[in-house]
Scaffold this active site. Structure first.
Site: not given
Length: 319
Positions: A11, A72, A103, A125, A127, A129, A162, A171
């Protein structure tokens, strides 16, 4: 080392271009040729390579995405595919490779090193992560994108009284939701490391409404569930009108923040320095204010843990 290759894989993330720029210009400054690989490991197998120069990376530090493009590659996972990639690198005279990605990209980098091509990984990345480094390239930009979205959605949420659920990427790692939720003043932050306690979320919403709150923002990491389904459940349980917004790939795009540009520049340059020093099978990262090099296998084996202090602080401040 006379020739260095560089590719981006997996990504995309804001700041990858700044890293590419640093790799190219630092390598040239050290007397090396630089070969850019288009479309990641797939492009490496297919021979989509070209020599890069100083002008190749001019005026890109502020641009999101990656000028080398990314993809990928299932073929690279096979022994035959990796042999094709090795042959291509030999044809172009590549003696060392810089791989920018997450990773999965790092596992590919490890395979290149096993084939005799010294390889250094750079963490790109959104994320955040990868546990061995404090920050990955693109995380800060993605977080700021979410914070801006929170501010915009809060305006309309207040106008209508609201609750709004904002679904963000993450994820397996909830860092984007956690940090953006804290910075944006979200009432509830739902992340994979903790999971969903629907009753607690609803209690917060009702308590807030009873004391006169005109809006509520809920940050949801995609790994926990879907915002639309959760919104329907909350509305049914509380009677509070609830809307869902899925930010999706907007979090990957846009001009990188100054932090990501500086981080990517330092990491890209460090990767070249490590190759010239004869190092291989390493990934660069940042700990404190120091750019470090860590063995790939060791880096990937470190478990990413929840920052409990930040999570608890966000919970306290959202009362």
């Amino acid at each position: 080392m006379k020739t260095v290759g560089v590719l981006t894989s997996g990504g995309d993330s804001p700041g990858m271009n700044a890293a590419i720029r640093a790799v190219v210009r630092n390598a040239i400054a050290k007397g090396c040729r630089v070969i850019g690989v288009r479309r990641g490991y797939d492009g490496l197998i297919q021979g989509q390579l070209e020599e890069m120069n100083l002008s190749s990376v001019a005026d890109i530090i502020h641009r999101g995405g990656t000028i080398l493009r990314t993809a990928r590659s299932e073929e690279f996972r096979t022994e035959e595919g990796r042999k094709k990639a090795l042959n291509v690198m030999k044809v172009f005279g590549i003696e060392g490779m810089v791989v920018i990605g997450g990773d999965g990209s790092f596992r590919g980098a490890e395979e290149l090193s096993k084939l005799g091509i010294p390889t250094i990984g750079v963490p790109g990345t959104i994320d955040n992560d990868l546990a061995y480094t404090d920050y990955t390239i693109g995380f800060d930009t993605a977080m700021n994108t979410v914070v801006e979205a929170i501010s915009r959605i809060r305006d309309t949420s207040t106008s209508h009284g609201r609750a709004n659920i904002i679904e963000v990427m993450g994820r397996h790692c909830g860092d984007i939701a956690l940090h953006a939720g804290l910075a944006g003043g979200a009432e509830s932050i739902i992340i994979p490391e903790v999971g969903l306690d629907i009753e607690q979320v609803c209690r917060k919403l009702i308590k807030g409404k009873n004391r006169g709150k005109l809006h509520s923002i809920i940050l949801l990491a995609e790994g926990v569930g879907g915002a639309i389904e959760l919104g329907a459940t909350i509305e049914e349980m509380t009677g509070i009108e609830t809307r869902a917004t899925i930010l999706g790939h907007t979090q990957r795009g846009g001009s990188p923040t100054a932090f990501d540009r500086v981080l990517a520049s330092k990491m890209g340059a460090k990767a070249v320095d490590l190759l010239i020093e004869g190092k291989q099978s390493l990934v660069v990262g940042i700990k404190g204010n120091e750019i470090i090099g860590v063995d790939i296998e060791k880096a990937l084996s470190i478990e990413k843990k929840l920052d409990k202090e930040t999570y608890q602080l966000a919970d306290i401040l959202s009362m």
